[in-house]
Design a protein around this motif. Structure first.
Motif, PDB file in Angstrom:
ATOM      1  N   LEU A  18       0.828  -1.213   0.000  1.00  0.00           N
ATOM      2  CA  LEU A  18       0.000   0.000   0.000  1.00  0.00           C
ATOM      3  C   LEU A  18       0.858   1.257   0.000  1.00  0.00           C
ATOM      4  CD1 LEU A  18      -2.844  -1.079   2.448  1.00  0.00           C
ATOM      5  CD2 LEU A  18      -2.930  -0.929  -0.056  1.00  0.00           C
ATOM      6  N   LYS A  22       0.806   4.117  -2.859  1.00  0.00           N
ATOM      7  CA  LYS A  22       0.603   5.520  -2.500  1.00  0.00           C
ATOM      8  C   LYS A  22       1.726   6.379  -3.102  1.00  0.00           C
ATOM      9  CE  LYS A  22      -0.942   8.185   1.374  1.00  0.00           C
ATOM     10  NZ  LYS A  22      -2.082   8.055   2.209  1.00  0.00           N
ATOM     11  N   LEU A  28      -5.845   5.983  -1.816  1.00  0.00           N
ATOM     12  CA  LEU A  28      -6.253   4.787  -1.067  1.00  0.00           C
ATOM     13  C   LEU A  28      -7.542   5.055  -0.294  1.00  0.00           C
ATOM     14  CD1 LEU A  28      -2.805   3.672   0.412  1.00  0.00           C
ATOM     15  CD2 LEU A  28      -3.784   3.142  -1.806  1.00  0.00           C
ATOM     16  N   VAL A  61      -7.314   2.916  -5.182  1.00  0.00           N
ATOM     17  CA  VAL A  61      -7.263   1.581  -4.589  1.00  0.00           C
ATOM     18  C   VAL A  61      -8.355   1.507  -3.535  1.00  0.00           C
ATOM     19  CG1 VAL A  61      -5.918  -0.030  -3.186  1.00  0.00           C
ATOM     20  CG2 VAL A  61      -4.782   1.294  -4.968  1.00  0.00           C
ATOM     21  N   ILE A  63      -9.678  -0.579  -0.484  1.00  0.00           N
ATOM     22  CA  ILE A  63      -9.212  -1.578   0.468  1.00  0.00           C
ATOM     23  C   ILE A  63     -10.429  -2.074   1.233  1.00  0.00           C
ATOM     24  CG2 ILE A  63      -7.728  -1.988   2.471  1.00  0.00           C
ATOM     25  CD1 ILE A  63      -6.138   0.538   1.335  1.00  0.00           C
ATOM     26  N   CYS A  79      -4.589   5.139   4.612  1.00  0.00           N
ATOM     27  CA  CYS A  79      -5.511   5.539   3.549  1.00  0.00           C
ATOM     28  C   CYS A  79      -5.692   7.055   3.503  1.00  0.00           C
ATOM     29  CB  CYS A  79      -6.863   4.861   3.754  1.00  0.00           C
ATOM     30  SG  CYS A  79      -6.762   3.079   3.527  1.00  0.00           S
ATOM     31  N   ASP A  80      -6.236   7.502   2.374  1.00  0.00           N
ATOM     32  CA  ASP A  80      -6.548   8.916   2.197  1.00  0.00           C
ATOM     33  C   ASP A  80      -7.973   9.226   2.639  1.00  0.00           C
ATOM     34  OD1 ASP A  80      -4.049   9.780   0.793  1.00  0.00           O
ATOM     35  OD2 ASP A  80      -4.720   8.225  -0.595  1.00  0.00           O
TER      36      ASP A  80
END
Length: 123
Positions: A18, A22, A28, A61, A63, A79-80
């Motif tokens: 990940l 990124k 993400l 992406v 998840i 994650c974003d």
């Protein structure tokens, strides 16, 4: 959007993969149920999936965690954004021990993983 790929991660923690995605410019998104989203400082914002402008990102992406335990906090923090698919809210107990004491399996209440992924890919 361009072509899409569906990839299932190998067993183990996908943290390094990940981080590499990124670094390549992927956005993400942690797809969780609302009860399992983390609403605390230093974690990504929580949004309803269809209120998110996914088209503004060239590479995304999604998840999705397993139905038994969801996405690990460590991965959510990478994650974003955290997204959820709204459904009827019901007071489902969180935590494996709490759910086990009530005769329920798994650590979090969940929408079927395959269904959630298909809904997200449609969006």
């Amino acid at each position: 959007f361009g072509p899409a790929r569906l990839v299932a991660a190998a067993p183990g923690c996908p943290k390094n993969e990940l981080l590499a995605l990124k670094k390549e410019g992927f956005f993400l998104i942690a797809l969780e149920n609302i009860e399992a989203c983390i609403d605390e400082p230093n974690v990504p914002e929580i949004q309803v999936l269809w209120h998110t402008n996914l088209a503004q990102h060239q590479k995304v992406v999604l998840i999705v965690g397993g139905e038994e335990v969801g996405i690990a906090r460590e991965l959510i923090s990478l994650c974003d954004l955290q997204c959820h698919i709204p459904g009827c809210l019901c007071p489902l107990p969180l935590g494996k021990d709490t759910r086990s004491s009530l005769g329920l399996r798994g650590a979090n209440p969940t929408l079927n993983l395959a269904h959630a992924a298909v809904i997200a890919l449609y969006e």
